[in-house]
Design a protein around this motif. Structure first.
Motif, short mmCIF file in Angstrom:
data_model
loop_
_atom_site.label_atom_id
_atom_site.label_comp_id
_atom_site.label_asym_id
_atom_site.label_seq_id
_atom_site.Cartn_x
_atom_site.Cartn_y
_atom_site.Cartn_z
N ALA A 153 0.80 -1.22 0.00
CA ALA A 153 0.00 0.00 0.00
C ALA A 153 0.83 1.27 0.00
CB ALA A 153 -0.93 0.00 1.22
N ASN A 154 1.84 1.34 0.86
CA ASN A 154 2.67 2.55 0.97
C ASN A 154 4.14 2.16 0.84
OD1 ASN A 154 0.14 3.27 2.17
ND2 ASN A 154 1.14 5.01 3.15
N LEU A 155 4.85 2.83 -0.05
CA LEU A 155 6.29 2.65 -0.17
C LEU A 155 6.95 3.88 0.44
CD1 LEU A 155 5.01 1.42 -3.20
CD2 LEU A 155 7.17 0.24 -2.77
N ASN A 156 7.12 3.84 1.76
CA ASN A 156 7.58 5.01 2.49
C ASN A 156 9.08 5.21 2.38
OD1 ASN A 156 4.98 5.52 3.34
ND2 ASN A 156 5.20 4.33 5.22
N ALA A 157 9.82 4.12 2.22
CA ALA A 157 11.27 4.13 2.06
C ALA A 157 11.62 2.82 1.37
CB ALA A 157 11.96 4.23 3.42
N PRO A 158 12.83 2.70 0.81
CA PRO A 158 13.17 1.46 0.11
C PRO A 158 12.94 0.20 0.93
CG PRO A 158 14.80 3.14 -0.38
CD PRO A 158 13.90 3.72 0.67
N ARG A 159 13.11 0.30 2.24
CA ARG A 159 12.89 -0.86 3.10
C ARG A 159 11.95 -0.54 4.28
NH1 ARG A 159 16.00 -5.36 2.29
NH2 ARG A 159 17.49 -5.19 0.60
N GLN A 160 11.00 0.33 4.01
CA GLN A 160 9.94 0.61 4.97
C GLN A 160 8.65 0.69 4.18
OE1 GLN A 160 7.30 2.00 6.44
NE2 GLN A 160 7.90 3.39 8.07
N ILE A 161 7.91 -0.41 4.19
CA ILE A 161 6.76 -0.58 3.30
C ILE A 161 5.54 -1.01 4.11
CG2 ILE A 161 5.88 -1.86 1.30
CD1 ILE A 161 8.85 -2.19 0.44
N VAL A 162 4.38 -0.50 3.73
CA VAL A 162 3.14 -0.80 4.44
C VAL A 162 2.27 -1.72 3.60
CG1 VAL A 162 1.05 0.17 5.48
CG2 VAL A 162 3.24 1.39 5.68
N VAL A 163 1.69 -2.72 4.25
CA VAL A 163 0.79 -3.68 3.60
C VAL A 163 -0.61 -3.45 4.14
CG1 VAL A 163 0.29 -6.13 3.20
CG2 VAL A 163 2.67 -5.35 3.44
#
Length: 309
Positions: A153-163
């Motif tokens: 759902a959200n790609l906040n940072a290359p390795r901080q992602i929301v599902v």
């Protein structure tokens, strides 16, 4: 160049409207809360109580009011944005800040957005923040889980992602993500599955409502949620606001675009400092100011100092 950032759902906390501006709140805060209360025929100041924040409607309206009130107060201090960006619901505050839509119309459209989201998924759904895995790695985790309803759902940072997805599916993704090497996987304070195909019907209804609202060309670039690019046309911003609940938010890419445009200072509207923290890795050489509970005159002085070099 100064860029205003507007946070999304999950940044709220009990009492956040009551603490705007710290111990010396700016007059614009009370004025904006009163204006929003008149438009929505409700006491907006009651929307930040702990019980009220269980409601998607209360959270999203509160975030818009907090952002717009802060923008108005900063303008009184001579601080204007040269670009704006908002994460998810934060995009509505960004659209008001760049004069693409009036505050009253943004309130009404956002109220409908929140109602549609809450009605579609009153319980049993939410969002999971995963740290330490790339988009490809998390895609593989979701595929291996064989879930019915789990989506990036959200790609906040290359390795901080929301599902986003159903509770049971998010529990499974969390377990598999940690097994795959994720540093952290935590549920967010969000009770709906935002930014995925599950909200397709809501997006269509919101698009119809947005078509009846007056939008204007922005006074400064507005960075879109869906495409992470500067928008300078009224209809493009209308579409972004109406459909961003159904598509993933490419926030990291949006931050990079602000750097490419020449941003020297990123100013995060309240509540919280999540967006400026995310920008530390993306734009390490750019100054960041999170308003949080700072007095507006103090924040304005800091912004001017950072912009001057």
């Amino acid at each position: 160049m100064i860029a205003f950032l507007f946070p999304g759902q999950g940044s709220q906390f009990a009492g956040f409207l009551h603490t705007l501006g710290g111990t010396t709140p700016h007059a614009r805060f009370a004025e904006t809360i009163e204006e929003a209360s008149d438009v929505l025929h409700t006491d907006v100041l009651s929307l930040d109580h702990a019980d009220a924040l269980d409601s998607t409607v209360a959270v999203q309206i509160g975030l818009l009011v907090a952002g717009v009130a802060t923008v108005r107060a900063l303008r009184d201090e001579g601080i204007e944005p040269d670009a704006v960006a908002g994460l998810s619901v934060g995009a509505y505050g960004a659209a008001v800040a760049c004069n693409a839509v009036s505050f009253d119309d943004a309130l009404r459209l956002l109220h409908l957005r929140a109602q549609l989201m809450e009605t579609a998924f009153p319980h049993g759904y939410g969002m999971l923040a995963v740290s330490g895995l790339s988009e490809c790695e998390l895609d593989a985790v979701i595929a291996s889980a064989h879930t019915q309803a789990a989506f990036i759902a959200n790609l906040n940072a290359p390795r901080q992602i929301v599902v986003a997805g159903a509770d049971a599916d998010l529990d499974q993704v969390r377990e598999l993500a940690l097994q795959a090497g994720a540093r952290k996987a935590e549920r967010l304070a969000v009770s709906v599955p935002s930014h995925c195909v599950l909200l397709d019907d809501a997006a269509r209804e919101l698009t119809e409502a947005a078509s009846k609202i007056a939008f204007h060309a922005p006074s400064v670039p507005y960075i879109s949620n869906r495409g992470a690019r500067p928008l300078r046309q009224a209809d493009a911003i209308r579409t972004d606001l109406a459909t961003n609940l159904r598509y993933p938010v490419r926030w990291h890419d949006s931050t990079i675009v602000l750097g490419e445009l020449g941003a020297q200072v990123l100013v995060e509207m309240p509540p919280g400092r999540t967006l400026t923290q995310l920008a530390e890795d993306a734009l390490p050489g750019v100054a960041k100011v999170a308003i949080e509970q700072t007095s507006v005159p103090s924040a304005a002085a800091l912004i001017r100092a950072r912009a001057a070099g």
